[in-house]
Design an enzyme around this catalytic site. Sequence first.
Site, PDB file in Angstrom:
ATOM      1  N   GLN A 169       0.829  -1.205   0.000  1.00  0.00           N
ATOM      2  CA  GLN A 169       0.000   0.000   0.000  1.00  0.00           C
ATOM      3  C   GLN A 169       0.865   1.258   0.000  1.00  0.00           C
ATOM      4  O   GLN A 169       1.670   1.476   0.909  1.00  0.00           O
ATOM      5  CB  GLN A 169      -0.970   0.029   1.183  1.00  0.00           C
ATOM      6  CG  GLN A 169      -2.107   1.022   0.890  1.00  0.00           C
ATOM      7  CD  GLN A 169      -2.961   1.372   2.073  1.00  0.00           C
ATOM      8  OE1 GLN A 169      -2.436   1.596   3.162  1.00  0.00           O
ATOM      9  NE2 GLN A 169      -4.271   1.427   1.873  1.00  0.00           N
TER      10      GLN A 169
ATOM     11  N   HIS B 162      -3.131   4.383  -1.968  1.00  0.00           N
ATOM     12  CA  HIS B 162      -4.007   4.769  -0.845  1.00  0.00           C
ATOM     13  C   HIS B 162      -4.586   6.156  -1.136  1.00  0.00           C
ATOM     14  O   HIS B 162      -3.908   7.166  -1.009  1.00  0.00           O
ATOM     15  CB  HIS B 162      -3.184   4.791   0.444  1.00  0.00           C
ATOM     16  CG  HIS B 162      -4.004   4.846   1.702  1.00  0.00           C
ATOM     17  ND1 HIS B 162      -5.333   5.200   1.732  1.00  0.00           N
ATOM     18  CD2 HIS B 162      -3.668   4.587   3.001  1.00  0.00           C
ATOM     19  CE1 HIS B 162      -5.770   5.152   2.993  1.00  0.00           C
ATOM     20  NE2 HIS B 162      -4.785   4.778   3.770  1.00  0.00           N
TER      21      HIS B 162
ATOM     22  N   HIS C  27      -9.267   7.711   3.498  1.00  0.00           N
ATOM     23  CA  HIS C  27      -9.013   7.939   4.936  1.00  0.00           C
ATOM     24  C   HIS C  27      -8.426   9.295   5.303  1.00  0.00           C
ATOM     25  O   HIS C  27      -7.695   9.403   6.287  1.00  0.00           O
ATOM     26  CB  HIS C  27      -8.098   6.829   5.492  1.00  0.00           C
ATOM     27  CG  HIS C  27      -8.753   5.483   5.446  1.00  0.00           C
ATOM     28  ND1 HIS C  27      -8.086   4.314   5.675  1.00  0.00           N
ATOM     29  CD2 HIS C  27     -10.037   5.138   5.194  1.00  0.00           C
ATOM     30  CE1 HIS C  27      -8.920   3.298   5.554  1.00  0.00           C
ATOM     31  NE2 HIS C  27     -10.123   3.772   5.267  1.00  0.00           N
TER      32      HIS C  27
ATOM     33  N   TYR D  51      -6.079  10.997   3.976  1.00  0.00           N
ATOM     34  CA  TYR D  51      -4.664  11.234   3.680  1.00  0.00           C
ATOM     35  C   TYR D  51      -4.539  12.080   2.405  1.00  0.00           C
ATOM     36  O   TYR D  51      -5.530  12.571   1.882  1.00  0.00           O
ATOM     37  CB  TYR D  51      -3.904   9.900   3.614  1.00  0.00           C
ATOM     38  CG  TYR D  51      -3.912   9.207   4.963  1.00  0.00           C
ATOM     39  CD1 TYR D  51      -3.304   9.811   6.065  1.00  0.00           C
ATOM     40  CD2 TYR D  51      -4.590   8.010   5.163  1.00  0.00           C
ATOM     41  CE1 TYR D  51      -3.345   9.216   7.331  1.00  0.00           C
ATOM     42  CE2 TYR D  51      -4.637   7.421   6.416  1.00  0.00           C
ATOM     43  CZ  TYR D  51      -4.009   8.031   7.500  1.00  0.00           C
ATOM     44  OH  TYR D  51      -4.068   7.456   8.744  1.00  0.00           O
TER      45      TYR D  51
ATOM     46  N   ARG E 137      -7.483   2.376  -3.261  1.00  0.00           N
ATOM     47  CA  ARG E 137      -8.407   2.378  -2.120  1.00  0.00           C
ATOM     48  C   ARG E 137      -9.076   3.740  -1.972  1.00  0.00           C
ATOM     49  O   ARG E 137      -8.407   4.771  -1.950  1.00  0.00           O
ATOM     50  CB  ARG E 137      -7.662   2.038  -0.828  1.00  0.00           C
ATOM     51  CG  ARG E 137      -8.636   1.626   0.276  1.00  0.00           C
ATOM     52  CD  ARG E 137      -7.928   1.135   1.525  1.00  0.00           C
ATOM     53  NE  ARG E 137      -8.730   0.091   2.172  1.00  0.00           N
ATOM     54  CZ  ARG E 137      -8.712  -0.158   3.479  1.00  0.00           C
ATOM     55  NH1 ARG E 137      -7.936   0.531   4.289  1.00  0.00           N
ATOM     56  NH2 ARG E 137      -9.471  -1.113   3.991  1.00  0.00           N
TER      57      ARG E 137
ATOM     58  N   GLY F 284      -9.735  -6.456   8.637  1.00  0.00           N
ATOM     59  CA  GLY F 284      -8.647  -5.766   9.311  1.00  0.00           C
ATOM     60  C   GLY F 284      -8.405  -6.296  10.700  1.00  0.00           C
ATOM     61  O   GLY F 284      -7.647  -7.252  10.898  1.00  0.00           O
ATOM     62  N   ARG F 285      -9.083  -5.700  11.692  1.00  0.00           N
ATOM     63  CA  ARG F 285      -8.800  -6.085  13.080  1.00  0.00           C
ATOM     64  C   ARG F 285      -8.874  -7.579  13.351  1.00  0.00           C
ATOM     65  O   ARG F 285      -8.027  -8.102  14.092  1.00  0.00           O
ATOM     66  CB  ARG F 285      -9.687  -5.271  14.020  1.00  0.00           C
ATOM     67  CG  ARG F 285      -9.154  -3.835  14.178  1.00  0.00           C
ATOM     68  CD  ARG F 285     -10.195  -2.902  14.703  1.00  0.00           C
ATOM     69  NE  ARG F 285     -11.294  -2.809  13.756  1.00  0.00           N
ATOM     70  CZ  ARG F 285     -12.429  -2.166  13.999  1.00  0.00           C
ATOM     71  NH1 ARG F 285     -12.619  -1.586  15.174  1.00  0.00           N
ATOM     72  NH2 ARG F 285     -13.374  -2.110  13.081  1.00  0.00           N
TER      73      ARG F 285
END
Length: 364
Positions: free
Chosen positions: A100, A181, A184, A186, A233, A322-323
């Site tokens: 990523q 990416h 989110h 960024y 993404r 993810g988690r």
Amino acid sequence: MSYRLSQAIKIGDIELANRIFMAPLTRMRAYQPGDVPGDLQARYYAQRAGAGLIISEAAQISPQGKGYMATPGIYSAEQVQGWRQVTAAVHAAGGHMACQLWHVGRVSHHSLQPQQQLPVSASALPYTNKTTVMGEHGEPVRVACDTPRALRTDEIPALLETYHQATLNAREAGFDMVEVHAAHGYLLHQFQSATSNQRDDAYGGSLENRARLTLAAVDRSIAAWHPSRVGVRLSPLGTFNGLDDRDGLEMGYYLAQALAERGIAYLHLSEPDWAGGPQLSEEFRVGLRARFPGVIVAAGNYTVAKAEPLLAAGLIDAVAFGRPYIANPDLAHRLLSDAALNPPRPELFYGGGEEGYTDYPALA
Ligand code: PHB
């Protein structure tokens, strides 16, 4: 009954064993100095090679792209060498892995920046957000992000070059793909949102102009490899990192269509703010599918029960977890066999070593 998540999926000429992907997860354990991945990361990712595709934790494409302590880079020779160890271990365990590519923009702090300079963004707008720097004993400490300085138009070509070079580096490091990416809150997302982007050059103003940097970055990445090796993404409507993505759905549609025309590897849709963000509507998913016939990967609090009907309806093609992947190295196997999951230890998510990283047990 066997789950659709268990089915193989082809991306370009790469055959992935199943549709359970490992989502990118920041863990802040890169070796210092130099933000270098190494054998710790090789063990961690190889344990998770049962995923159809592993997407690496976000890796900064330049020193300026860094926004948190001890995140790995993909710009120096040492980092490329370190990632080689990681991809070799994942491939030896039968997996596939994407890198990523990350530029945080304003989600940073001058102490993380080269020469302690201010972070850069679309515009020099103050906002309230925090990031993580390293404390005296290597521990994570939360600090307020700086108000960034606006990138000058004449700096954009060099910025885009870092996407090109990082893609070359990822190839060299043995990755199977890269993921740009653009989500989110960024840098690329900061350009997409009219609230964080108040530029009056070709990269600001209209929706097309605000999308321009994202598409240019993707184009530079594609130029370094092949469209079928470049995923992207997005997180439409995501408010994570203090972003106000007011026309995010329209932007999502516009980008999806432009990316479909480029024939990219996959569109990774982060249904954002994994803690309580807006749910994407069925209507949006149908519209997205109409604009993007390729592989759509969904992420954000998914379960098998949520994924299967969306897969059956043809609205998504794979799901990134993810988690649950932090705590379950054999997550794909567990989900496909309805096995119980290990509980995660959130206090060990960021920073540290093996503990809370490579010590979660797989099923016997
Ligand atoms: C994080 O470090 O919390 C983080 C990094 C990258 C993301 C999201 C969250 O895309």
